[in-house]
Design an enzyme around this catalytic site. Structure first.
Site, PDB file in Angstrom:
ATOM      1  CB  SER A   1      -0.164  67.485 115.136  1.00  0.00           C
ATOM      2  OG  SER A   1      -0.850  66.494 114.412  1.00  0.00           O
TER       3      SER A   1
ATOM      4  CG  ASP B   1       4.939  68.290 110.019  1.00  0.00           C
ATOM      5  OD1 ASP B   1       5.230  68.802 108.926  1.00  0.00           O
ATOM      6  OD2 ASP B   1       4.946  67.058 110.213  1.00  0.00           O
TER       7      ASP B   1
ATOM      8  CG  HIS C   1       3.964  64.689 112.937  1.00  0.00           C
ATOM      9  ND1 HIS C   1       3.538  65.760 112.173  1.00  0.00           N
ATOM     10  CD2 HIS C   1       2.981  64.473 113.867  1.00  0.00           C
ATOM     11  CE1 HIS C   1       2.344  66.155 112.604  1.00  0.00           C
ATOM     12  NE2 HIS C   1       1.996  65.406 113.632  1.00  0.00           N
TER      13      HIS C   1
END
Length: 339
Positions: free
Chosen positions: A152, A177, A304
């Protein structure tokens, strides 16, 4: 930085008394569920996953970054967590990766046990400079081969560090991700998502429970490791709250992701993009993937935080990447060529 947008959890009801009992018999008191929940969601220590922890002081500043390390040989798998997470986000994966490579996971500025002069400066430039400074402090001017791994927000930092070529020993890039198109589109919703989270917890166990039942993490063992360092005790309210006030860093969010796809594609090192769903690819990455500019791996049945939800699969992907690209402690190893 994609926290779950779910309503706060209610307390679990006690088990229902057997309906077959006569109504005139005294009811047994409800069985308390708190003790079992406290055990199920109790914090875990990092020892046994990482080998040691240390504080890295940055020369010429008051900044001190906390790092967790594991393994004794092979290239360095240098892990950067997402916004609101900590280095222990990689604990379960590190316990597997360390069998064939060294692992370093740092608490980024304003996160975990790191301590800096400006905790809220999460600009992409500052994050990159922090990573470079920690690598230099740990390994000097001749660091071993490094595979940057970023999740992220940490993925954005990893992409920028690789693109700047300020660490010449970077031999690979693994991004977890984060895609420019999806991230940029989600920014307008982030303040609402952050404000809708449960803000206060009476115990660390409750925070761990909420992270699992709320859907942000799907692996209880990982949550028991990674959630505690994301909290701090609030003396005035006599409870726990978030260590990192992400809502106060909004001015930096756009800088994390703007232009990220092209920067990622332009990086010359071998690279892989791990995604929790194919819908996260934007146009630039779709074209780049079709042209073979990077490897894409879609990890099913995960949220996530891929490295936390399916740590064994994540570790296998990392080690396969290192092996396939022949990345050794001194860089790419060519059979028959002596260094």
């Amino acid at each position: 930085m994609e926290p779950s947008n779910l309503s706060p959890l209610t307390e679990e009801p006690s088990e229902e008394i057997e309906k077959s009992r006569p109504s005139d018999r005294p009811r047994a008191p409800p069985q308390p569920a708190t003790r079992s929940n406290f055990q199920k969601y109790s914090p875990l220590e990092w020892l046994g996953y990482f080998d040691k922890e240390e504080d890295i002081s940055i020369s010429g500043s008051n900044d001190v970054f906390h790092v967790y390390t594991a393994g004794s040989e092979g290239p360095i798998v240098f892990c950067l967590h997402g916004g609101g997470y900590s280095g222990l986000s990689f604990a379960l994966s590190a316990s597997k990766i360390k069998e064939k490579a060294r692992v370093v996971a740092m608490d980024l500025r304003g996160h975990g046990k790191s301590c800096t002069d400006d905790e809220l400066d999460l600009s992409i430039e500052t994050l990159c400079n922090d990573v470079v400074a920690v690598v230099k402090a740990m390994y000097g001017d001749s660091p071993p081969a490094i595979v940057l791994v970023g999740h992220s927000m940490g993925g954005a930092a990893a992409i920028h560090v690789a693109a700047k070529k300020v660490i010449p020993s970077v031999a690979g890039l693994i991004v977890v991700d984060v895609v420019e198109g999806t991230a940029m589109a989600s920014l307008i919703h982030m303040q609402k998502i952050l404000s809708s989270r449960m803000q206060y917890f009476h115990t660390i166990e409750k925070a761990i429970e909420w992270s699992v039942k709320g859907g942000s993490l799907r692996n209880i063992e990982s949550a028991r490791l990674s959630v505690p360092p994301t909290l701090k005790y609030n003396d005035s309210n006599k409870c726990y709250t978030y260590r990192t006030p992400l809502e106060e860093t909004e001015k930096y969010w756009k800088g994390w992701y703007e232009g990220l796809s092209e920067i990622f594609l332009s990086s010359a090192v071998p690279k892989v993009l791990l995604l929790a769903g194919t819908d996260r690819l934007d146009r630039s990455l779709t074209i780049g993937q079709m042209q073979g500019k990077f490897q894409m791996v879609v990890v099913r049945h995960t949220g996530h935080a891929i490295q936390e939800d399916v740590p064994d699969e994540f570790a296998s992907i990392v080690l396969n990447f290192v092996s396939r690209n022949r990345i050794g402690p001194h860089g790419v190893e060519i059979p028959g060529l002596l260094r």
